[in-house]
Write a protein that holds these residues in place. Structure first.
Motif, mmCIF file in Angstrom:
data_model
loop_
_atom_site.group_PDB
_atom_site.id
_atom_site.type_symbol
_atom_site.label_atom_id
_atom_site.label_comp_id
_atom_site.label_asym_id
_atom_site.label_seq_id
_atom_site.Cartn_x
_atom_site.Cartn_y
_atom_site.Cartn_z
ATOM 1 N N GLY A 6 0.830 -1.198 0.000
ATOM 2 C CA GLY A 6 0.000 0.000 0.000
ATOM 3 C C GLY A 6 0.863 1.246 0.000
ATOM 4 O O GLY A 6 2.087 1.200 -0.152
ATOM 5 N N LEU A 7 0.201 2.373 0.225
ATOM 6 C CA LEU A 7 0.880 3.656 0.160
ATOM 7 C C LEU A 7 1.019 4.241 1.547
ATOM 8 O O LEU A 7 0.141 4.088 2.405
ATOM 9 C CB LEU A 7 0.074 4.627 -0.716
ATOM 10 N N THR A 8 2.074 4.981 1.729
ATOM 11 C CA THR A 8 2.253 5.654 3.010
ATOM 12 C C THR A 8 1.449 6.940 3.002
ATOM 13 O O THR A 8 0.988 7.417 1.952
ATOM 14 C CB THR A 8 3.737 5.983 3.258
ATOM 15 N N VAL A 14 1.166 13.799 -1.048
ATOM 16 C CA VAL A 14 1.826 14.358 -2.231
ATOM 17 C C VAL A 14 0.943 14.181 -3.462
ATOM 18 O O VAL A 14 0.780 15.105 -4.276
ATOM 19 C CB VAL A 14 3.215 13.714 -2.440
ATOM 20 N N ALA A 15 0.355 13.029 -3.621
ATOM 21 C CA ALA A 15 -0.536 12.796 -4.762
ATOM 22 C C ALA A 15 -1.754 13.719 -4.697
ATOM 23 O O ALA A 15 -2.196 14.261 -5.726
ATOM 24 C CB ALA A 15 -0.971 11.335 -4.786
ATOM 25 N N VAL A 17 -1.938 16.733 -3.251
ATOM 26 C CA VAL A 17 -1.499 18.096 -3.564
ATOM 27 C C VAL A 17 -1.347 18.266 -5.076
ATOM 28 O O VAL A 17 -1.780 19.274 -5.640
ATOM 29 C CB VAL A 17 -0.178 18.417 -2.814
ATOM 30 N N ILE A 18 -0.759 17.301 -5.733
ATOM 31 C CA ILE A 18 -0.598 17.372 -7.188
ATOM 32 C C ILE A 18 -1.954 17.389 -7.873
ATOM 33 O O ILE A 18 -2.199 18.170 -8.808
ATOM 34 C CB ILE A 18 0.277 16.206 -7.695
ATOM 35 N N LEU A 19 -2.879 16.557 -7.430
ATOM 36 C CA LEU A 19 -4.223 16.498 -8.010
ATOM 37 C C LEU A 19 -4.957 17.817 -7.821
ATOM 38 O O LEU A 19 -5.550 18.352 -8.765
ATOM 39 C CB LEU A 19 -5.019 15.344 -7.379
ATOM 40 N N PHE A 20 -4.928 18.386 -6.613
ATOM 41 C CA PHE A 20 -5.625 19.641 -6.359
ATOM 42 C C PHE A 20 -4.993 20.808 -7.115
ATOM 43 O O PHE A 20 -5.690 21.706 -7.572
ATOM 44 C CB PHE A 20 -5.692 19.927 -4.856
ATOM 45 N N ALA A 21 -3.701 20.803 -7.295
ATOM 46 C CA ALA A 21 -3.041 21.849 -8.077
ATOM 47 C C ALA A 21 -3.474 21.783 -9.540
ATOM 48 O O ALA A 21 -3.764 22.812 -10.167
ATOM 49 C CB ALA A 21 -1.520 21.710 -7.969
ATOM 50 N N ALA A 22 -3.541 20.581 -10.075
ATOM 51 C CA ALA A 22 -3.988 20.418 -11.471
ATOM 52 C C ALA A 22 -5.441 20.855 -11.629
ATOM 53 O O ALA A 22 -5.798 21.517 -12.608
ATOM 54 C CB ALA A 22 -3.799 18.976 -11.915
ATOM 55 N N LEU A 23 -6.284 20.509 -10.681
ATOM 56 C CA LEU A 23 -7.697 20.897 -10.740
ATOM 57 C C LEU A 23 -7.857 22.421 -10.644
ATOM 58 O O LEU A 23 -8.660 23.011 -11.369
ATOM 59 C CB LEU A 23 -8.492 20.209 -9.633
#
Length: 140
Positions: A6-8, A14-15, A17-23
Motif C-alpha cells: 500500500g501507500l504511506t 503528495v498525490a 497536492v498534485i491532483l488539487f493543483a492540477a484541478l
C-alpha cells in the motif's frame, strides 16, 4: 521482516497536492476562457451591424452632400453616432476645346469625407474611421 503493501501517508498527501493543483489550474483556465468568450461576444455584437450602418451613412452623405454632416441611431441595444467632414475636393480632368483653343476647368464636384463612427454596446465603445466619396449633381 515486515513487508508493507500500500501507500504511506506522505505518498497519499503528495498525490493529493498534485491532483488539487492540477484541478485549480484547470478551473482558472476555464474561467479565463469564459471571460475571453464574453468579451469576444461583445466585440462581435458591437461590430456586426457596422456594414449596414456604413451603407446608411453613405446614402445620407450622397443624397445631400454638405461640408459637414452628422447623425446617430440605435439598432437593438447598439447605439451609434457619426460625424462626416470634407477633407478633399476634386473635379474631373481639364479638357481642351479644339474649336476655341482654350482649356475648360470643370467645377469641383467630388468631395471626399472623413467619417468618424462611434459604436456602443453593453458598456463597450468602438471608434471607427473610414472615407466616403460623394459628388454634387451636374449643373448645366
Amino acid at each position: 521482516m515486515n513487508i508493507s503493501r500500500g501507500l504511506t501517508l506522505i505518498e497519499v498527501l503528495v498525490a493529493a497536492v498534485i491532483l488539487f493543483a492540477a484541478l485549480s489550474l484547470s478551473v482558472v483556465s476555464i474561467q479565463s476562457l469564459r471571460q475571453s468568450s464574453a468579451q469576444a461576444e461583445k466585440i462581435i455584437k458591437t461590430l456586426q451591424p457596422t456594414r449596414m450602418i456604413a451603407l446608411s451613412i453613405q446614402q445620407k452623405i450622397r443624397s445631400k452632400p454638405e461640408e459637414s454632416l452628422s447623425g446617430s441611431g440605435r439598432i437593438n441595444k447598439l447605439t451609434y453616432s457619426w460625424q462626416a467632414n470634407v477633407i478633399a475636393k476634386g473635379s474631373a480632368p481639364q479638357r481642351f476645346d479644339l474649336d476655341s483653343g482654350s482649356v475648360s476647368v470643370p467645377p469641383e464636384r467630388f468631395w471626399l469625407y472623413q467619417v468618424d463612427l462611434e459604436l456602443s454596446y453593453a458598456g463597450r465603445t468602438e471608434q471607427l474611421q473610414f472615407k466616403e466619396l460623394a459628388w454634387l449633381p451636374l449643373v448645366f
